[in-house]
Design an enzyme around this catalytic site. Structure first.
Site, short mmCIF file in Angstrom:
data_model
loop_
_atom_site.label_atom_id
_atom_site.label_comp_id
_atom_site.label_asym_id
_atom_site.label_seq_id
_atom_site.Cartn_x
_atom_site.Cartn_y
_atom_site.Cartn_z
N ASP A 1 -8.70 -7.47 -9.02
CA ASP A 1 -9.61 -8.39 -8.36
C ASP A 1 -8.90 -9.72 -8.08
O ASP A 1 -8.19 -10.25 -8.93
CB ASP A 1 -10.83 -8.62 -9.27
CG ASP A 1 -11.91 -9.45 -8.63
OD1 ASP A 1 -12.46 -9.00 -7.61
OD2 ASP A 1 -12.19 -10.54 -9.15
N GLU B 1 -6.46 -6.98 -4.46
CA GLU B 1 -7.33 -7.58 -3.45
C GLU B 1 -6.78 -8.95 -3.10
O GLU B 1 -6.76 -9.85 -3.93
CB GLU B 1 -8.75 -7.71 -3.99
CG GLU B 1 -9.69 -8.44 -3.03
CD GLU B 1 -10.94 -8.98 -3.69
OE1 GLU B 1 -11.97 -9.09 -3.00
OE2 GLU B 1 -10.89 -9.30 -4.90
#
Length: 548
Positions: A212, A280
């Site tokens: 993330d 990401e």
């Protein structure tokens, strides 16, 4: 856990398994509830793994299931090495690993390393004083002389990126919610603790990670102000247009050049396990460039994804070519992981207003691009964004910016398995978000019985990719556009495949390249060469041809 570990060893022989892989993203709260409490869980995933295997995907990515106060639905972690009771237990995770590996599916989990929950024991200790052992584990700063925050950094969720803490009489950084303080990656102890987290899950049989906000890990130690971003350079790929976050060029609150040093350390931890990671990259201006930086070579991350194809506007032929040319320019030696939808954006069937034929074309396109692929649960069913009433909203992002931005709940509503069940077969109890009545007709059970359904097209497109090495792992010769047709060739060894896609709802004529070609891909609706030697594309039609 013995079986899971043994199968993991067998599957880890190919350390390049991720290259060209198709990864299925599971949002666990909304996938399958096994105990009737209205919340999806790990045993629900176990129940549905045979369905996932039937799609032909290589791996699953499970969004966070760690212990959490759930103020950002698991992206605020209070214990990295345990399962939140609402999702089950560590034994249930072992069952996911064991079942997935027996079905030939690898398991990637979502690591949220840039920040924790304010309820994490690390933060509780850090905020207690300025001289405790974890006092520098988070990003703390004294106020300016007038008491205001140390600089102009903003939170993606709105307002200042700094929160005053009366215990230390200092501000702490939070790039997201106030309850999500940012870890200080300039601390060696923090890095070691997070590498231990990775080891914990790898030792449990995990095959890799989705990372993330990978470019948010490290901040500018001098806390310099971000410069203003001219209006003509702003876009809403990362944050909605109503969010002033878009008014800054984020040079100093993320994208630190030393971040690659930590990524190299993480890769070294993963390497003996044959594990892979997809990062990401959240940056509206430099996403592809950062993707290239983080995936080039053999010592950083295997894959990253940026937000170019998660953007609001439907890709035109020219835009698709522009994105791929940028990739060739700044990430030619890296590896992308492409996605059209995920748990943070409006589902692309709605975002781009796609009829079923267009959804088929885009599914065939993404399975043909150089890189790996992520598909998001329900994408294969053609689910549109659900309309969630304000009183049913759960997402703090949507509640903050309603009604101009309705948040992410519309793409997070429960998966639909059975059209004849009020809750779509997701739960015997009241779901945490309402099941969209419009989704029921698209349920898995309904599509299984319909040979022409989109679900079967996804299966065929994935199988087509896997059966042609040129599409899965091959090089490409650069992407071009002729009118509304995007075209390119992919090559691996002796195999060369020509790929063309009509990305509009009107017919188009096209010439095959010079040479001997055999049209393939009839199962995907591939256009055939007519008597005049041309390809006559119908609306949203594709063509694949094998060089002979």
């Amino acid at each position: 856990m013995t079986t899971a570990v043994a199968m993991k060893t067998d599957m880890a022989i190919d350390k390049d398994w991720w290259r060209g892989a198709v990864i299925y993203q599971i949002y666990p709260r909304s996938f399958q509830d096994s105990n009737g409490d209205g919340i999806g869980d790990l045993l629900g995933i176990v129940q549905r793994l045979p369905y996932i295997a039937s799609l032909g995907v290589d791996a699953i990515w499970i969004s966070p299931f760690f212990t959490s106060p759930m103020q950002d639905f698991g992206y605020d972690v209070s214990d990295y090495c345990d399962v939140d009771p609402m999702f089950g237990s560590l034994a249930d995770f072992d069952a996911v690993i064991d079942t997935a590996h027996r079905l030939g599916i690898r398991v990637m989990i979502d690591l949220v390393l840039s920040h924790t929950s304010a309820q994490h024991p690390w933060f509780i200790e850090s905020r207690a004083s300025r001289d405790n052992p974890k006092s520098d584990w988070y990003v703390w700063s004294d106020p300016k002389p007038d008491g205001t925050p140390p600089n102009n950094w903003l939170s993606i969720f709105g307002g200042s990126g700094w929160q005053w803490d009366a215990r230390r009489e200092q501000y702490y950084l939070h790039n997201f919610l106030v309850s999500q303080p940012d870890l200080n990656f300039h601390s060696e102890d923090v890095q070691e603790a997070l590498l231990d987290v990775a080891r914990f899950w790898l030792n449990r049989g995990c095959d890799g990670f989705r990372l993330d906000t990978i470019n948010f890990y490290m901040h500018d130690a001098e806390l310099r102000n971000n410069p203003a971003l001219p209006p003509e350079r702003r876009n809403a790929n990362i944050a909605p247009s109503v969010n002033p976050y878009n008014h800054q060029e984020h040079l100093y609150d993320k994208n630190h050049p030393d971040n690659v040093k930590f990524l190299a350390r993480l890769r070294a931890v993963m390497e003996p396990y044959g594990a892979a990671a997809v990062g990401e990259v959240g940056d509206a201006q430099r996403g592809l460039e950062i993707m290239g930086q983080y995936t080039t070579g053999d010592d950083l991350m295997q894959m990253c994804y940026a937000f170019e194809f998660l953007a609001k506007d439907k890709p035109t032929a020219a835009r698709i070519v522009e994105v791929m040319e940028q990739v060739d320019a700044v990430a030619a030696d890296g590896w992308a992981c492409w996605a059209f939808s995920n748990h943070d954006v409006v589902r692309h069937a709605s975002r781009w207003d796609l009829p079923p034929a267009a959804q088929r074309m885009f599914a065939s396109l993404i399975m043909s691009l150089r890189g790996s692929v992520c598909i998001y649960q329900g994408e294969e069913l053609g689910l549109h964004e659900a309309d969630v009433a304000f009183e049913d909203l759960q997402d703090p992002y949507g509640i903050e910016f309603w009604p101009e931005f309705k948040g992410r709940d519309g793409c997070r509503t429960p998966m639909v398995w059975d059209r004849d069940n009020l809750n779509g077969g997701f739960s015997a109890g009241k779901p945490w978000l309402p099941v969209s009545s419009e989704h029921l007709a698209l349920a898995v059970g309904a599509q299984e019985d319909e040979p022409g359904a989109l679900l079967h097209h996804y299966r065929r497109a994935i199988a087509f990719r896997h059966s042609h090495p040129a599409l899965a792992v091959g090089d490409h010769d650069g992407m071009r556009a002729q009118g509304d047709v995007v075209y390119f060739t992919r090559t691996a060894g002796e195999q060369t495949i020509f790929c063309a896609f009509n990305v509009r709802d009107t017919p188009s004529d096209f010439d095959l390249p010079a040479g001997d070609w055999t049209v393939i891909g009839a199962e995907l609706g591939s256009a055939q060469v007519s008597a005049d030697g041309k390809l006559h594309f119908g609306p949203w039609q594709v063509c694949f041809a094998l060089k002979t």
